[in-house]
Design an enzyme around this catalytic site. Structure first.
Site, PDB file in Angstrom:
ATOM      1  CE  LYS A 219     -41.333  -5.897  78.437  1.00 34.76           C
ATOM      2  NZ  LYS A 219     -42.362  -6.736  77.658  1.00 34.76           N
TER       3      LYS A 219
ATOM      4  CB  SER B 135     -43.130  -3.532  75.902  1.00 32.73           C
ATOM      5  OG  SER B 135     -42.822  -4.830  76.257  1.00 32.73           O
TER       6      SER B 135
ATOM      7  CB  SER C  83     -43.991  -6.242  74.134  1.00 38.69           C
ATOM      8  OG  SER C  83     -44.243  -5.751  73.606  1.00 38.69           O
TER       9      SER C  83
END
Lengths: 476, 496
Positions: B79, B154, B178
């Protein structure tokens, strides 16, 4: 003056750690800008703080030395504001749970000893340093930032508003510095910024209990400028008030060149720092045994030592003050006193000739062996050397660390006091200077000094002055 | 079967037995990325060259007979809010568009020393603030099960990378769901470990007291393998937990006898898809049939938890994001004074959702409002933590949904932040309590979209979560594991 002056100080002291508060970067002063930096002290995204144990120890020692009550649990908070020298846009500080609360320092002012109280002592991190193009913070075309200082552990000490003049503030600061030096927490160099002082100052009509509006004075870079700046600010506020005006709550900058305070920014609508607990650090929880251990490690502090020096060695108050102002000097005195019994005499030499010679040769007192001074004074007392020789030897001793006993032996400096040795020299001098002898007999006392000088010259200064005088007077 | 369809554990075994080389494995994933990512947009930055470099090195070391980590040569996606040295780390924000960190996050150091080729940095909601990956300043990521749908967020990029076979494993971060919510929407396994179990050093902070790095994978065994690598105390993170790390891959075959499972009854199920509730009930009966003691646990604070979260997280964010001022790194818009520079840089650099949260957080911490908002939210957080402690006195494990609905449409909630915030309603209280939580595939919605279950355990009981996930995996073998990607010619080859 129709007003009472009320001053409170906020002192920031850089702790004497090798590395910064939350990372391993060096705290060394004077390095190339931005060379003592890493992701943590630059606040790079994702970096996290980790406590420097040494910083906490030094902070606690300072707090203990200032009689402040160490809290078994304290907490770190973020103080949020935007400024280019603040890499994270918040300073890790302590808000409502400081490291230590209260405390005091006993300071001798002109009207006697006063106990000046402290509000709190807390630990926080230092910001970076802005260097403004041009001379002044106002109107600089651009500014440069050096983050070498960012993250150095900083102790904040806040006094109660109990000081009443620039001079009192200076005396307090000088004593505070001495105590902190004793505790080993900081080197307290105002010129390098490792000790800084801001002052809140206000005036109120004599007898009034209500505090007047205060101004904050910053940028005082020496003890002297603290006194000057505060006295200047007292005068300024007094003028404003006596002309019927109002003091505005503002921050002023002490201008060292112009010798005046200059208003920087109004503090009305004061900044909201949005303090909240720092989530990247756990609360600081201390064991009482740890605090006790640090307390044991503290040396005897100046106030106590002053009293003891007077009691134990029969010194005058001023002497005791001088010998405690510097911890190493006091240590030197007490070490030498173990081998030399005339303490007052020793104290006079330490604070007189010794300090002078140390300054001359740019040496520190801890570089010198205390026993050597004791030996030197013993030689003097035993009449083996005379005073001028003793002073010469002291200079030599400070410079090279040489042993006075050996110097005396090697160079044949021993005092000549034997009548048999001195008599022929005196007779020779009398024979060679009939004019001076004649003058003396006519009542010119100065002529004797001349003759003494001649004998000293003949003996390379080693003649015992008392004995020499006796023989001379006898012979002429 | 293509290599990119294998799980990380399968690849690990094949690499160790030298059936395949790390270069072959990495190439397979890189080609897959080339093929599908232009449509899905999971990656912000691809690092094919470096990945092949690492793979080549691992193959050489293996030839030399060196002892290698089981994950050596198994590629991974990261990420883009996790700091990677010399590789730009954008947080999907314009303000860090060109920021290249000079240091690796602790987890990245671990991946590198294990020899895992890094395939690239994955898309996210800007600074991890969002639930759909639509808040990325660059582009939205699409759900591989339906390109008109969001992947969740996210960590949407990481979830899609794993779901679509672009990476066997991915790192994500979970502040308030997330990892778990996108895992649920993309039909992959998402693990949020106990707060402090995995170092946060190098994770770009959103809300420090809630942020936790975690794992997205195809199954529980892969998560276990990866967790073995990244879990543990880190002296660089003061909030990381000391203590031994167990071998998470050992003893994953569970025995359910006497296991006490509490099925979560939410304070309000408004906005819950009925099929989601049904899925949870089915899972509960499966556990009961298999010998577990199943009861019901009510966490009445769920609603307050959401409100508390949306005060605490923005408050911390408002402080954490103050450093993006244009002075030291990142985007700088310039200006005639320092204030103007700050204002312009932040005004142009941050997107609307980030600005909204900075403003909420600044407000919540302001003098005069602190007690009413931040402090009260912290009190609620304490109560939430206590209600979990109570629940875990009665139950070993909590069972619920990982998301109240299957994936929603792109643009469906962007105009209504509150609706968007509600998509994390199942995940947020676990985050507030700091307990480990795992999302796993729970079946298919009638629309064909995946649904996800969520398991929650007491602190440091990640092993129990992984055991239970293994149990459920055994019963879901008939469901399709991978999405059919129609846009690829002969897309049916993706069906297993």
């Amino acid at each position: 003056m129709n007003y009472d002056v009320v001053i409170g100080l906020e002192i920031h002291v850089e702790l004497l750690t090798a590395s910064k508060l939350f990372c391993g970067c060096s705290t060394a002063f004077g390095r190339e800008p931005n060379s003592n930096c890493c992701p943590v002290c630059l606040g790079l995204p994702g970096s996290l703080p980790v406590f420097n144990r040494r910083a906490i120890e030094l902070a606690l020692k300072a707090a203990l030395a200032l009689n402040s009550e160490v809290q078994l649990q304290s907490r770190f908070d973020r103080k949020n504001y935007f400024y280019p020298d603040l890499p994270k846009a918040y300073q890790v500080s302590q808000y409502d749970q400081p490291l230590a609360r209260g405390g005091y320092l006993e300071v001798e002012f002109e009207d006697g000893i006063h106990r000046v109280h402290l509000e709190r002592v807390h630990l926080e991190e230092e910001a970076g340093k802005l260097i403004h193009a041009g001379d002044s913070i106002i109107g600089a075309g651009h500014s440069l930032v050096d983050y070498n200082r960012a993250g150095i552990p900083l102790l904040e000490i806040v006094t109660a508003p109990e000081l009443h003049s620039g001079r009192e503030a200076r005396y307090f600061l000088e004593d505070l510095r001495t105590v902190l030096l004793y505790s080993g927490s900081s080197d307290c160099k105002m010129e390098e910024g490792s000790l800084r002082c801001d002052a809140n100052i206000s005036l109120r009509p004599k007898g009034s209990r209500e505090l007047g509006t205060k101004a904050e004075v910053k940028n005082m870079n020496s003890f002297r400028s603290v006194e000057l700046a505060l006295d200047y600010e007292v005068g300024r506020q007094e003028r404003v008030l006596s002309e019927g005006g109002k003091v505005i709550q503002e921050t002023c900058h002490w201008d060292e060149e112009k010798k005046q305070t200059i208003a920087l920014r109004s503090k009305e609508g004061s900044s909201d720092y949005r303090y909240f607990p720092e989530p990247d650090l756990l609360p600081l929880v201390l064991e009482s045994s740890f605090i006790e251990e640090l307390s044991r490690q503290l040396p005897e502090l100046p106030a106590r030592r002053r009293e003891r020096l007077q009691e134990q060695y029969g010194l005058e108050k001023e002497e005791a003050f001088l010998l405690t102002a510097n911890r190493d000097l006091g240590d030197f005195f007490e070490e030498a006193a173990k081998e030399y019994p005339d303490y007052r005499h020793l104290a006079k030499w330490v604070q007189g000739d010794l300090l002078y010679q140390l300054r001359e040769s740019l040496k520190k007192v801890d570089e010198l062996e205390p026993g050597l001074l004791a030996d030197l004074l013993l030689l003097l007392d035993e009449g083996k050397i005379n005073r001028p020789v003793a002073k010469e030897l002291l200079a030599e001793m400070v410079k090279t660390g040489a042993d006075p006993k050996e110097m005396v032996k090697d160079r044949g400096l021993e005092q000549i006091s034997g009548r048999d040795t001195l008599l022929p020299v005196v007779e020779k001098v009398i024979a060679e200077n009939p004019e001076a002898v004649e003058n003396y007999r006519r009542g010119k006392k100065k002529a004797l000094a001349f003759l003494v000088g001649r004998v000293m010259a003949e003996t390379q200064g080693r003649a015992d002055p008392a004995e020499l005088n006796r023989i001379l007077q006898e012979k002429i | 079967m293509n290599l990119y369809e294998k799980t990380a554990s399968e690849l690990s075994r094949m690499l160790q037995s030298r059936e395949v080389s790390a270069v072959e494995v990495t190439t397979s994933f890189l080609e897959r990325i080339d093929q599908v990512d232009p449509h899905l947009k999971a990656f912000i930055t691809r690092t094919a060259e470096q990945a092949l470099d690492t793979a080549g090195r691992i193959d050489y070391f293996r030839q030399q007979g060196e002892q290698l980590h089981p994950l050596a040569g198994v590629p991974v996606a990261v990420k883009d809010n996790i700091s990677t040295m010399d590789l730009r780390t954008t947080c999907a924000s314009l303000i860090l568009k060109d920021y290249i960190p000079p240091f690796d996050a602790t987890v990245i150091t671990a991946l590198k020393s294990a020899g895992m080729p890094i395939l690239g940095k994955t898309n996210l909601d800007e600074f991890a603030m969002g639930s759909s990956t639509e808040n990325s300043a660059f582009f939205p990521t699409r759900n591989p099960w339906n390109l008109d749908r969001v992947p969740g967020g996210s960590s949407g990029g990481s979830a899609v990378a794993v779901a679509a076979g672009m990476a066997p494993l991915a790192l994500g971060s979970d502040t308030g769901g997330s990892i778990r919510q996108p895992a649920s929407l993309c039909r992959v396994t998402g693990l949020r470990p106990t707060y402090g179990r995995v170092s946060r050093y190098g994770l770009v902070a959103f809300a420090s007291s809630l942020d936790q790095i975690g794992i997205i994978s195809m199954n529980a065994l892969d998560s276990a393998l990866f967790l073995n690598l990244i879990a543990g105390y880190d002296p660089l993170d003061s909030t990381s937990l000391p203590g031994e790390v167990p071998d998470y891959t050992a003893g994953l075959e569970p025995g359910l006898e006497k296991l006490r499972v509490g099925v979560i009854r939410y304070g309000s199920t408004e906005g819950f898809d009925p099929e989601v509730t049904e899925m949870v009930q089915k899972a509960a009966s499966l556990l009961e049939k298999s010998g577990a003691n199943v009861g019901e646990v009510s966490l009445p604070l769920t609603d307050y938890g959401l409100s508390a979260y949306y005060l605490i997280a923005p408050a911390e964010a408002s402080s954490n994001l103050g450093r993006y001022d244009g002075v030291r790194y990142g985007f700088c818009a310039g200006g005639d004074s320092i204030e103007e520079m700050f204002n312009r840089t932040r005004g142009k650099g941050f997107g609307p959702e980030v600005k909204r949260r900075i403003m909420i957080g600044t407000y919540a911490l302001s003098a005069g409002y602190y007690d009413a908002y931040y402090l009260k939210a912290m009190k609620v957080r304490t109560l939430v933590r206590r209600s979990y402690e109570e629940a875990f006195k009665k139950y070993d494990l909590l069972l619920g949904a990982a998301s109240p609905t299957p994936a929603f449409k792109l643009g469906e909630k962007t105009g209504d932040p509150l609706q968007m915030y509600l998509s994390d309603v199942c995940n947020i209280t676990d985050s507030l309590a700091g307990v480990p939580s795992l999302a796993l595939p729970g079946g298919a919605h009638t629309s064909g979209l995946p649904l996800g279950l969520q398991l929650t355990a007491p602190p440091l009981r990640e092993k129990l979560l992984l055991q239970m996930a293994c149990f459920f995996e055994k019963y879901s073998e008939q469901a399709p594991r991978r999405p059919v990607l129609d846009f690829i010619e002969g897309g049916s080859s993706d069906e297993l």
